[in-house]
Enzyme design. Structure first.
Site, PDB file in Angstrom:
ATOM      1  N   LYS A  71       0.822  -1.220   0.000  1.00 47.74           N
ATOM      2  CA  LYS A  71       0.000   0.000   0.000  1.00 47.74           C
ATOM      3  C   LYS A  71       0.853   1.266   0.000  1.00 47.74           C
ATOM      4  CE  LYS A  71      -2.699   0.128   3.500  1.00 47.74           C
ATOM      5  NZ  LYS A  71      -1.663   0.738   4.368  1.00 47.74           N
ATOM      6  N   THR A  73       3.982   1.497  -0.938  1.00 45.29           N
ATOM      7  CA  THR A  73       4.686   1.506  -2.215  1.00 45.29           C
ATOM      8  C   THR A  73       3.799   2.056  -3.317  1.00 45.29           C
ATOM      9  OG1 THR A  73       5.917  -0.443  -1.489  1.00 45.29           O
ATOM     10  CG2 THR A  73       5.972   0.053  -3.836  1.00 45.29           C
ATOM     11  N   ARG A  94       2.222   8.449   6.858  1.00 48.46           N
ATOM     12  CA  ARG A  94       2.487   8.372   8.291  1.00 48.46           C
ATOM     13  C   ARG A  94       3.978   8.132   8.539  1.00 48.46           C
ATOM     14  NH1 ARG A  94      -0.911   3.427   9.962  1.00 48.46           N
ATOM     15  NH2 ARG A  94      -0.264   2.816   7.879  1.00 48.46           N
ATOM     16  N   LYS A 105       7.273  -6.494  10.827  1.00 48.26           N
ATOM     17  CA  LYS A 105       6.949  -5.959   9.507  1.00 48.26           C
ATOM     18  C   LYS A 105       8.143  -5.344   8.799  1.00 48.26           C
ATOM     19  CE  LYS A 105       3.587  -2.885   7.270  1.00 48.26           C
ATOM     20  NZ  LYS A 105       2.513  -1.891   7.483  1.00 48.26           N
ATOM     21  N   ALA A 273      -3.624   1.559  12.471  1.00 47.40           N
ATOM     22  CA  ALA A 273      -5.057   1.456  12.216  1.00 47.40           C
ATOM     23  C   ALA A 273      -5.696   0.291  12.957  1.00 47.40           C
ATOM     24  CB  ALA A 273      -5.330   1.317  10.723  1.00 47.40           C
ATOM     25  N   PHE A 301      -3.626  -0.358   6.953  1.00 48.20           N
ATOM     26  CA  PHE A 301      -4.178  -1.693   6.753  1.00 48.20           C
ATOM     27  C   PHE A 301      -5.303  -1.685   5.707  1.00 48.20           C
ATOM     28  CE2 PHE A 301      -2.383  -2.073  11.166  1.00 48.20           C
ATOM     29  CZ  PHE A 301      -1.289  -2.817  10.779  1.00 48.20           C
ATOM     30  N   PHE A 382       3.624  -8.941  -9.312  1.00 44.97           N
ATOM     31  CA  PHE A 382       4.791  -9.774  -9.040  1.00 44.97           C
ATOM     32  C   PHE A 382       5.149 -10.526 -10.324  1.00 44.97           C
ATOM     33  CE2 PHE A 382       3.642  -8.746  -4.833  1.00 44.97           C
ATOM     34  CZ  PHE A 382       4.689  -9.058  -3.976  1.00 44.97           C
ATOM     35  N   TRP A 410       6.934  -0.882  -8.224  1.00 42.45           N
ATOM     36  CA  TRP A 410       8.022  -1.448  -7.436  1.00 42.45           C
ATOM     37  C   TRP A 410       9.257  -1.641  -8.310  1.00 42.45           C
ATOM     38  CZ3 TRP A 410      11.418  -5.459  -7.193  1.00 42.45           C
ATOM     39  CH2 TRP A 410      12.057  -5.691  -5.961  1.00 42.45           C
TER      40      TRP A 410
END
Length: 557
Positions: A71, A73, A94, A105, A273, A301, A382, A410
């Protein structure tokens, strides 16, 4: 393939003064934290008040999984892509907490060729905002215990102090502690505990306040507990809010950095969140809307947690209104929600993908039906995603009237998200939506909880033990019934069972604790075993983070 941190370390950054100049900020308003970070003093930019607001784009996602969604990214990549197609875009994010950085994470500055930089600084201390928030919070804790020790003229009941201490690190051993041991000289012995900084009410206030004056007023409204007579005791009565505001006077200024492609990025505040309201500061978001044509921001999230709180708390309190929404998903994560284990996610499996699509459908339904926003689904690609899998997602989402766009930011940076940027611009220009809240201010607190659970989580019902129902009714009668609610719940499932994948039906949301956040002006509903102080995993990220003799950091992400 280089790691995220290796890509970031090889980037050629512009000086932050150049980034500020591109936004039309006056030089004197920039407070430098080295060459590539700065704080913005809003008082020194009076010309901003007369500028029209840009368009706010909200990025959210499906339910998180070990397969990854990307998210942040996507938020960064979309900002870069909007600039590439001729739109003046700014990213609002954030600040990362060091809890997940050293925990499970890892870093939270984007990934691949869609990152905000300097990546190590942003993930480690940054400009000191979290330290200031922790100090302000713990100053109030110290003043509470000192007040009790020095005669307790307010009659604070030590058994009813609800204000915990905080630190910005995962440490399960601190969830429940006893303070004041060692005799009379060390103060009143009582039970206490720690939350992580991102769960602090000071963090929530910091992110919802619109000025230093508003911040100080809200800090004074914090209820720290109750007196022997059952009366709420506030930080204002302890004369704590002035000193707390002093500790936050610099932190409240938004932080300016850049992406790898030199898109301006405002990174400010950082509530989670799953245990808080999950949005960056209102001050930074509103500043971005004055500085840019498009502002791309994220909510923590999935769309059931972060986006709901973005709408029902942040937008309700601030007047902000998103112009479009992006729901991020990956083929891998959808197959995981369809029952495939992580080791097998690289194999084509259309049946599992079909099952997992139920999770995406529900999040899209929440965005379009319950929040009233137009949206696009961004598939964060991906290498092993197959054409058949991508075609299936497009076909199924078309039945919901939502376009699916393949995004490759990405690997390719902003160039890989240009199609997504064009679809976002199309949605904004079509202006075919009207944002709405999940519940009304006039609904009771329990009815607000019921509406979020049944509409957004798809629950059959909600439950709380009688003692909590009495507490909720008391809050209602004390004048807090018009507050929004902030549900603390696992991010991994629509239910309160973190292991339940896909979409869960017929479940009951169990509320096990309720907290008043009078300064932030919401009521926290803590569900099942969610913890406001996380613990470290068996193999924390801290074990692979290192620094060499030349000061080069490795393993951060």
């Amino acid at each position: 393939m280089p790691s995220d941190i290796e890509i970031a370390q090889k980037a050629k950054l512009k000086k932050v003064s150049e980034i500020a100049l591109s936004l039309g900020l006056v030089e004197d308003s920039i407070e430098h934290y080295g060459q590539y970070k700065a704080k913005i003093d809003l008082k020194l930019n009076p010309q901003l008040a007369g500028r029209p607001d840009g368009k706010l784009i909200l990025v959210t996602a499906i339910s998180p999984s070990p397969a990854g969604e990307g998210k942040t990214t996507t938020t960064v990549g979309l900002g870069d892509a909007l600039n590439r197609i001729g739109k003046h875009a700014i990213v609002c994010l954030r600040e990362p907490s060091m809890g997940p950085v050293f925990g499970l994470k890892g870093g939270a500055a984007g990934g691949g060729h869609a990152q905000v930089v300097p990546m190590e600084d942003i993930n480690l201390h940054f400009t000191g905002d979290f330290a200031a928030i922790a100090l302000a919070h713990n100053l109030l804790s110290a003043l509470i215990d000192n007040h009790i020790h020095q005669g307790n003229p307010l009659g604070i009941d030590p058994r009813q102090v609800t204000w915990k201490r905080v630190m910005d690190m995962n440490d399960r051993a601190l969830r429940q502690v006893v303070v004041g041991l060692g005799g009379k000289v060390n103060g009143q012995t009582r039970e206490d505990g720690f939350d992580i900084v991102v769960a602090s009410e000071v963090m929530a206030i910091f992110c919802l306040a619109e000025s230093l004056k508003d911040l100080k007023q809200r800090l004074g409204n914090i209820v720290i507990g109750y007196s022997y007579a059952g009366k709420p005791v506030t930080a204002r009565e302890l004369k704590a809010h002035g000193a707390m505001a002093v500790l936050l006077k610099d932190a409240i200024k938004p932080n300016l950095v850049q992406t790898l492609e030199h898109t301006p990025a405002l990174i400010h505040g950082g509530p989670f969140a799953n245990i808080a309201h999950g949005c960056n500061s209102v001050i930074a978001t509103k500043l971005g809307l004055k500085l840019g044509e498009y502002v791309v921001t994220e909510a923590g999230f999935g769309a059931d947690l972060g986006a709901e709180k973005f709408i029902d708390i942040k937008c309700r309190k601030s007047g902000l209104r998103p112009s479009a929404c992006v729901v991020v998903a990956t083929i891998r994560a959808l197959k995981y929600h369809g029952g495939v284990e992580v080791a097998d996610l690289g194999k084509e499996d259309l049946q599992a993908l079909e099952r997992g699509l139920a999770n995406l459908h529900k999040h899209v339904e929440n965005v379009t039906q319950h929040y009233g926003l137009s949206c696009v689904v961004a598939i964060n690609r991906f290498n092993n995603d197959t054409d058949a899998e991508l075609a299936l997602v497009r076909e199924r989402l078309a039945k919901q009237g939502v376009n699916v766009v393949l995004a490759e930011h990405w690997a390719r940076g902003g160039a890989g998200a240009e199609d997504l940027a064009r679809e976002v611009v199309r949605l904004v220009e079509a202006n075919n939506h009207q944002m709405r809240f999940v519940y009304d201010d006039a609904d009771s607190l329990w009815e607000k909880m019921r509406k979020v659970a049944t509409k957004v989580y798809g629950a059959a019902d909600i439950f709380a033990p009688r003692r909590l129902l009495v507490q909720i009714e008391q809050l209602q009668n004390e004048g807090y019934g018009h507050y929004p609610i902030c549900v603390a719940k696992t991010q991994y499932s629509f239910s309160t069972d973190a292991t339940a994948r896909g979409v869960v039906k017929g479940h009951v949301i169990n509320v096990r604790a309720v907290r008043l956040a009078a300064g932030a002006e919401f009521i926290v509903m803590i569900c099942d075993d969610i913890m406001t102080m996380p613990g470290l995993p068996k193999e924390p990220c801290a074990n692979r983070i290192d620094i060499n003799d030349d000061g080069v950091v490795s393993g951060l992400f």
